[in-house]
Motif scaffolding. Structure first.
Motif, mmCIF file in Angstrom:
data_model
loop_
_atom_site.group_PDB
_atom_site.id
_atom_site.type_symbol
_atom_site.label_atom_id
_atom_site.label_comp_id
_atom_site.label_asym_id
_atom_site.label_seq_id
_atom_site.Cartn_x
_atom_site.Cartn_y
_atom_site.Cartn_z
ATOM 1 N N ALA A 113 1.665 -7.694 37.277
ATOM 2 C CA ALA A 113 1.913 -9.111 36.990
ATOM 3 C C ALA A 113 3.290 -9.310 36.362
ATOM 4 N N LEU A 114 3.651 -8.427 35.431
ATOM 5 C CA LEU A 114 4.965 -8.525 34.793
ATOM 6 C C LEU A 114 6.084 -8.280 35.798
ATOM 7 N N GLN A 115 5.851 -7.372 36.722
ATOM 8 C CA GLN A 115 6.834 -7.125 37.774
ATOM 9 C C GLN A 115 7.036 -8.375 38.616
ATOM 10 N N ARG A 116 5.954 -9.048 38.951
ATOM 11 C CA ARG A 116 6.023 -10.218 39.828
ATOM 12 C C ARG A 116 6.706 -11.406 39.173
ATOM 13 N N VAL A 117 6.663 -11.465 37.835
ATOM 14 C CA VAL A 117 7.361 -12.564 37.155
ATOM 15 C C VAL A 117 8.703 -12.115 36.579
ATOM 16 N N GLY A 118 9.107 -10.876 36.894
ATOM 17 C CA GLY A 118 10.427 -10.402 36.491
ATOM 18 C C GLY A 118 10.551 -10.003 35.037
ATOM 19 N N LEU A 119 9.445 -9.524 34.426
ATOM 20 C CA LEU A 119 9.473 -9.200 32.999
ATOM 21 C C LEU A 119 9.030 -7.773 32.690
ATOM 22 N N ALA A 139 3.513 -16.021 29.864
ATOM 23 C CA ALA A 139 2.256 -16.772 29.896
ATOM 24 C C ALA A 139 1.732 -16.891 31.318
ATOM 25 N N LEU A 140 2.649 -17.053 32.272
ATOM 26 C CA LEU A 140 2.248 -17.144 33.672
ATOM 27 C C LEU A 140 1.682 -15.810 34.163
ATOM 28 N N ALA A 141 2.243 -14.699 33.679
ATOM 29 C CA ALA A 141 1.718 -13.383 34.052
ATOM 30 C C ALA A 141 0.284 -13.222 33.569
ATOM 31 N N ARG A 142 -0.020 -13.744 32.380
ATOM 32 C CA ARG A 142 -1.397 -13.659 31.878
ATOM 33 C C ARG A 142 -2.348 -14.453 32.766
ATOM 34 N N VAL A 143 -1.897 -15.604 33.237
ATOM 35 C CA VAL A 143 -2.700 -16.381 34.180
ATOM 36 C C VAL A 143 -2.905 -15.579 35.470
ATOM 37 N N LEU A 144 -1.855 -14.911 35.895
ATOM 38 C CA LEU A 144 -1.882 -14.190 37.159
ATOM 39 C C LEU A 144 -2.898 -13.053 37.142
ATOM 40 N N VAL A 145 -2.985 -12.293 36.039
ATOM 41 C CA VAL A 145 -3.910 -11.154 36.009
ATOM 42 C C VAL A 145 -5.371 -11.600 36.044
ATOM 43 N N GLN A 146 -5.629 -12.841 35.641
ATOM 44 C CA GLN A 146 -7.010 -13.312 35.638
ATOM 45 C C GLN A 146 -7.529 -13.605 37.046
ATOM 46 N N ALA A 147 -6.608 -13.881 37.965
ATOM 47 C CA ALA A 147 -6.954 -14.042 39.387
ATOM 48 C C ALA A 147 -8.103 -15.029 39.604
ATOM 49 N N ARG A 148 -8.027 -16.185 38.970
ATOM 50 C CA ARG A 148 -9.056 -17.217 39.148
ATOM 51 C C ARG A 148 -8.732 -18.091 40.363
ATOM 52 N N GLU A 149 -9.739 -18.812 40.816
ATOM 53 C CA GLU A 149 -9.570 -19.652 42.005
ATOM 54 C C GLU A 149 -8.738 -20.899 41.747
ATOM 55 N N TRP A 150 -8.650 -21.296 40.462
ATOM 56 C CA TRP A 150 -7.889 -22.492 40.092
ATOM 57 C C TRP A 150 -6.954 -22.175 38.931
ATOM 58 N N VAL A 151 -5.729 -22.663 39.040
ATOM 59 C CA VAL A 151 -4.742 -22.550 37.970
ATOM 60 C C VAL A 151 -4.412 -23.962 37.486
ATOM 61 N N LEU A 152 -4.581 -24.207 36.191
ATOM 62 C CA LEU A 152 -4.328 -25.522 35.606
ATOM 63 C C LEU A 152 -3.132 -25.424 34.668
ATOM 64 N N LEU A 153 -2.180 -26.312 34.833
ATOM 65 C CA LEU A 153 -0.958 -26.317 34.027
ATOM 66 C C LEU A 153 -0.859 -27.621 33.247
ATOM 67 N N ASP A 154 -0.830 -27.517 31.923
ATOM 68 C CA ASP A 154 -0.681 -28.712 31.082
ATOM 69 C C ASP A 154 0.755 -28.768 30.568
ATOM 70 N N GLU A 155 1.673 -29.133 31.429
ATOM 71 C CA GLU A 155 3.097 -29.278 31.117
ATOM 72 C C GLU A 155 3.678 -28.069 30.380
ATOM 73 N N PRO A 156 3.425 -26.850 30.851
ATOM 74 C CA PRO A 156 3.928 -25.689 30.106
ATOM 75 C C PRO A 156 5.447 -25.536 30.164
ATOM 76 N N PHE A 157 6.096 -26.224 31.114
ATOM 77 C CA PHE A 157 7.541 -26.066 31.277
ATOM 78 C C PHE A 157 8.316 -27.293 30.812
ATOM 79 N N ALA A 158 7.646 -28.204 30.098
ATOM 80 C CA ALA A 158 8.268 -29.473 29.718
ATOM 81 C C ALA A 158 9.490 -29.284 28.830
ATOM 82 N N ALA A 159 9.495 -28.225 28.013
ATOM 83 C CA ALA A 159 10.612 -28.013 27.081
ATOM 84 C C ALA A 159 11.800 -27.309 27.729
ATOM 85 N N LEU A 160 11.643 -26.889 28.973
ATOM 86 C CA LEU A 160 12.720 -26.183 29.651
ATOM 87 C C LEU A 160 13.697 -27.169 30.283
#
Length: 232
Positions: A113-119, A139-160
């Motif tokens: 997962a870290l490889q896939r997000v470049g970390l 944080a996205l890598a942690r979502v990725l390892v869980q491999a769930r059918e749905w990914v929900l994002l509550d404005e995680p990139f708003a500060a970028l």
């Protein structure tokens, strides 16, 4: 298919209803005025806020009373929820083992997962040593390892900044395409909707409206959405 059937959420004086059906593999943007209930909708889907009435159905199973961890979804919050005393790899590992007793197989998943997000080269650092964009990737890598059918994002990139936010959205889009997950994303930015969303859920005046095709809706918004967008 994920369905909210005749659902209502109540928190104090606030109430919001929803009767919507969502298809796995689609990317949904949730937009609407501040305080309308966009984050509440995601919290209700994840089980952090109970339904006052109605049901949540996943395929043919009623998961209305299911605990958050037993639902087919994972959520990425605004603050990324990284623990400052843990390394990046440990933070990602929490997605697999809350007690951090990871096996060799778990560790391989974390590193992948870290490889896939470049970390991967930042695995042993703590979040405070990372940039804002790198923290979002962790944080996205942690979502990725869980491999769930749905990914929900509550404005995680708003500060970028705009360029980095666009980069993160493209990364999310690539990752959900790989896993064939459905995506539900709260955003205030119309440009994010146009960049990534297939469908739009407009939340306003106590209701989460049924999804509509993003491009057509943004090009020809109804009066309430036009007012929110400031389109005249």
């Amino acid at each position: 298919m994920l369905r909210l059937e005749n659902a209502q959420v109540k928190q104090g004086r606030f109430a919001m209803s929803a009767d919507i059906a969502l298809e796995r593999g689609q990317k949904y943007a949730v937009i609407g005025p501040s305080g309308a209930g966009k984050s509440t909708l995601l919290n209700a889907l994840c089980g952090f806020v109970p339904l006052a009435t109605g049901r949540l159905i996943w395929n043919e199973d009623d998961i209305t009373q299911a605990a958050p961890g037993a639902r087919p979804m994972t959520m990425l919050f605004q603050d990324n929820n990284l623990f400052p005393h843990l390394t990046v790899a440990q933070n990602v590992g929490l997605g697999l083992r809350p007690d951090l007793k990871v096996s060799k197989r778990d560790l391989d998943k974390v590193n992948d997962a870290l490889q896939r997000v470049g970390l991967l080269d930042q695995a042993d650092k703590r979040p405070g040593a990372l940039s804002g964009g790198q923290q979002s990737r962790a944080a996205l890598a942690r979502v990725l390892v869980q491999a769930r059918e749905w990914v929900l994002l509550d404005e995680p990139f708003a500060a970028l900044g705009p360029a980095l936010r666009a980069e993160m959205l493209d990364l999310v889009q690539d990752l959900v395409a790989e896993t064939r997950a459905g995506l539900i994303m709260v955003t205030h930015a119309p440009e994010d909707v146009r960049r990534i969303a297939d469908q739009v859920i407009f939340v306003a005046e106590g209701r989460a409206h049924a999804p509509e095709p993003a491009a057509a809706l943004m090009d020809n918004p109804p009066p309430a959405l036009r007012e929110y967008l400031g389109a005249g």
